[in-house]
Write a protein that holds these residues in place. Structure first.
Motif, short mmCIF file in Angstrom:
data_model
loop_
_atom_site.label_atom_id
_atom_site.label_comp_id
_atom_site.label_asym_id
_atom_site.label_seq_id
_atom_site.Cartn_x
_atom_site.Cartn_y
_atom_site.Cartn_z
N CYS A 177 -7.50 6.04 3.67
CA CYS A 177 -6.54 6.21 2.65
C CYS A 177 -7.03 7.68 1.83
O CYS A 177 -7.73 7.32 1.07
CB CYS A 177 -6.40 5.01 1.75
N LEU A 180 0.81 -1.21 0.17
CA LEU A 180 0.16 0.05 0.08
C LEU A 180 0.98 1.16 -0.19
O LEU A 180 1.70 1.36 0.90
CB LEU A 180 -0.72 0.03 1.43
N LEU A 219 -9.13 -1.59 4.50
CA LEU A 219 -8.72 -0.34 3.73
C LEU A 219 -10.07 0.65 3.44
O LEU A 219 -10.73 -0.05 2.61
CB LEU A 219 -7.94 -0.61 2.40
#
Length: 258
Positions: free
Chosen positions: A167, A3, A127
């Motif tokens: 994110c 990531l 995520l």
């Protein structure tokens, strides 16, 4: 899996996620050049593009990437997305074969009306690619949506699992935390996090991703029910607001002028 936030422009991050076999996807490639450079440097093959909303700094690199890679483009159905092959609405899912991941699609209007987020439980920890809806210690400006829409969107994201990695798409963390400190100057979690993030940036590292549980403690836009924050907003507004949407709207106006 790898990531990796790819820096772009002055403060954007284009998110790259890759498996051990060199298969990669990218989220919100506003600029193709840093994506292509990262793929080449790490010897990765692009397999998919995910788009959260239509702003140029999130879609500007799509056309060039498609000229170099024949890949699907997943984006919100309610917005004009260049090269989009899969139009997504709330409750849809996206199954990527490689890297092998299933994403849940969440409609999170506020920053734009069609804005979506991508959430996956197929990574440990889970995520969340949330574009410009939720930031580290902040949230997006209301360019198209209403305060009520944005608050509902933030409530929805805040309800995801504690360990979720947020994110987001911009390096706004220090400014956001300075605002949080101005709102509740005696808040230990805010002050400690600001000191930590100042050290992180001084060392040249990104401040994201961030853990959602930590966001709930120090992000003022996820704390509109906190009594200390409410008192601070009312003092700033010289008002006696009690409705949580009105509190949120006043807080967002305060941040816009900060």
């Amino acid at each position: 899996m790898l990531l990796h936030p790819i820096p772009a422009f002055s403060d954007n991050y284009i998110w790259l996620l890759a498996d051990d076999n060199g298969n990669a996807l990218v989220v919100d490639p506003g600029d193709a050049a840093p994506v292509s450079a990262c793929l080449a440097e790490r010897r990765l093959t692009l397999r998919a593009i995910l788009i959260t909303h239509h702003h140029p700094d999130h879609v500007g690199g799509v056309t060039r990437l498609l000229a170099e890679h024949d890949v699907p483009v997943y984006g919100p159905a309610g917005e004009q997305i260049p090269g989009r092959t899969h139009a997504l609405a709330d409750g849809d899912s996206v199954q990527i074969e490689a890297p092998a991941l299933r994403f849940e699609v969440l409609h999170v209007p506020g920053h734009t009306l069609g804005h979506i987020a991508f959430f996956t439980r197929d990574h440990t920890p889970p995520l969340l690619f949330c574009g410009d809806t939720l930031f580290a210690a902040g949230c997006g400006r209301l360019f198209e949506g209403t305060p009520a829409q944005m608050l509902t969107s933030l409530d929805r994201l805040s309800a995801l699992p504690d360990q979720t990695l947020v994110c987001c798409a911009h390096e706004y963390t220090l400014n956001n935390l300075r605002f949080a400190q101005a709102v509740t100057p005696d808040d230990t979690s805010v002050n400690q996090r600001l000191a930590q993030m100042m050290h992180t940036r001084a060392s040249g590292q990104p401040t994201v991703p961030v853990v959602l549980a930590e966001e709930r403690q120090s992000n003022p836009f996820l704390r509109v029910d906190d009594q200390n924050l409410r008192e601070a907003v009312n003092a700033h507004e010289q008002a006696a607001l009690t409705d949580r949407t009105e509190i949120f709207a006043a807080l967002r106006r305060w941040k816009d002028q900060f």
